[in-house]
Scaffold this motif. Structure first.
Motif, mmCIF file in Angstrom:
data_model
loop_
_atom_site.group_PDB
_atom_site.id
_atom_site.type_symbol
_atom_site.label_atom_id
_atom_site.label_comp_id
_atom_site.label_asym_id
_atom_site.label_seq_id
_atom_site.Cartn_x
_atom_site.Cartn_y
_atom_site.Cartn_z
ATOM 1 N N ARG A 167 -5.216 64.375 -50.091
ATOM 2 C CA ARG A 167 -4.104 64.196 -51.219
ATOM 3 C C ARG A 167 -2.872 64.091 -51.013
ATOM 4 N NH1 ARG A 167 -8.048 67.760 -55.567
ATOM 5 N NH2 ARG A 167 -9.837 66.645 -55.496
ATOM 6 N N TYR A 210 0.869 65.528 -52.537
ATOM 7 C CA TYR A 210 1.440 66.034 -53.758
ATOM 8 C C TYR A 210 2.773 65.578 -53.596
ATOM 9 C CZ TYR A 210 -2.891 68.516 -53.917
ATOM 10 O OH TYR A 210 -4.036 69.230 -53.846
ATOM 11 N N CYS A 268 -0.354 64.175 -58.144
ATOM 12 C CA CYS A 268 -1.494 64.594 -56.892
ATOM 13 C C CYS A 268 -2.093 63.105 -56.720
ATOM 14 C CB CYS A 268 -2.447 65.758 -57.225
ATOM 15 S SG CYS A 268 -3.555 65.561 -56.163
ATOM 16 N N VAL A 269 -2.054 62.442 -55.598
ATOM 17 C CA VAL A 269 -2.682 61.160 -55.597
ATOM 18 C C VAL A 269 -3.778 61.404 -54.351
ATOM 19 C CG1 VAL A 269 -2.431 58.719 -54.695
ATOM 20 C CG2 VAL A 269 -0.453 60.020 -55.887
ATOM 21 N N ASP A 270 -4.884 60.891 -54.554
ATOM 22 C CA ASP A 270 -6.026 60.915 -53.803
ATOM 23 C C ASP A 270 -5.968 59.604 -52.917
ATOM 24 O OD1 ASP A 270 -8.623 60.810 -52.531
ATOM 25 O OD2 ASP A 270 -9.670 61.346 -54.280
ATOM 26 N N SER A 314 -7.876 59.795 -49.741
ATOM 27 C CA SER A 314 -8.994 59.854 -48.837
ATOM 28 C C SER A 314 -9.731 58.546 -48.580
ATOM 29 C CB SER A 314 -10.076 61.020 -49.393
ATOM 30 O OG SER A 314 -10.580 60.239 -50.723
ATOM 31 N N THR A 366 -11.905 57.106 -51.330
ATOM 32 C CA THR A 366 -11.330 56.638 -52.325
ATOM 33 C C THR A 366 -10.559 55.047 -51.696
ATOM 34 O OG1 THR A 366 -10.587 58.508 -53.549
ATOM 35 C CG2 THR A 366 -9.316 56.720 -53.772
#
Length: 211
Positions: A190, A192, A201-203, A205, A208
């Motif tokens: 993630r 931040y 907050c951006v996923d 991974s 994703t």
């Protein structure tokens, strides 16, 4: 300027970037190891960048940048100037600390070029600019898995290859509104980040990204 803890020539040391210039001390007792005079005007903001036995520092307001080779003869330490680039161009940092990888610095080398200042690749031993890409402003960069993660001052989050060959963008996404003059953080897949208006907050991974 935030000090940096590092090891040079096998010796642990803390390097401060002060009004007088670079100052290195022994963390155990504060004893002075070496000093390097550097100009000062208005403010000194970036953290010194250590590249092996080379230390890079820079400031805005016409001060510019420089790189210094640190050596040791017995118990005596020495700092030798490798190059010096005065003024706000082509190599200077207002408050954005560049990152180091494989002989090169990557970061926002500019002074008050809001919304348009470039991301650059600079050879640390010579000060030579290898490439530059405009449109980042005084944002900040970090290294993630060997790539550059750059947060532009307009809220665009960009990944690019950390290579001196050319600017090679991997991805780009608008993640924030407001001015982004802070440094992004990565933890557990993630990102931040924050601006003057909001935080996000951006996923990012692999799971994703594959969707």
């Amino acid at each position: 300027s935030t000090p940096v803890a590092t090891t040079i020539l096998g010796t642990r040391q803390i390097i401060f970037f002060a009004q007088s210039g670079l100052v290195s001390v022994n963390p155990a007792d504060g004893a002075l190891l070496w000093k390097q005079k550097f100009n000062f005007a208005v403010s000194t903001a970036i953290t010194p960048v250590v590249a092996g036995d080379i230390v890079y520092c820079a400031a805005g307001y016409g001060v510019g940048s420089g790189a210094y080779k640190i050596s040791k003869d017995g118990a005596a330490w020495k700092s030798q100037e490798l190059w010096r680039s005065p003024g706000n161009q082509p190599v200077a940092n207002h408050w954005s600390t560049p990152v180091y990888k494989d002989g090169h610095l990557y970061g926002m080398f500019q002074f008050k070029e809001y919304g348009k200042g470039p991301l650059k690749c600079v050879e640390v031993a010579t000060g030579k600019v290898k490439w530059e890409k405009s449109g980042f402003g005084p944002g900040n960069v970090i290294l993630v898995d060997g790539n550059i993660l750059a947060l532009a001052d307009d809220g665009n989050l960009v990944t690019a290859e950390a290579t001196p060959a050319a600017y090679k963008e991997i991805s780009r996404a608008k993640i924030l509104t407001g001015k982004c003059w802070s440094t992004p953080i990565v933890s557990n897949g993630r990102v931040y980040a924050r601006s003057t208006k909001e935080a996000v907050c951006v996923d990012v991974s692999q799971k994703t990204a594959a969707k």
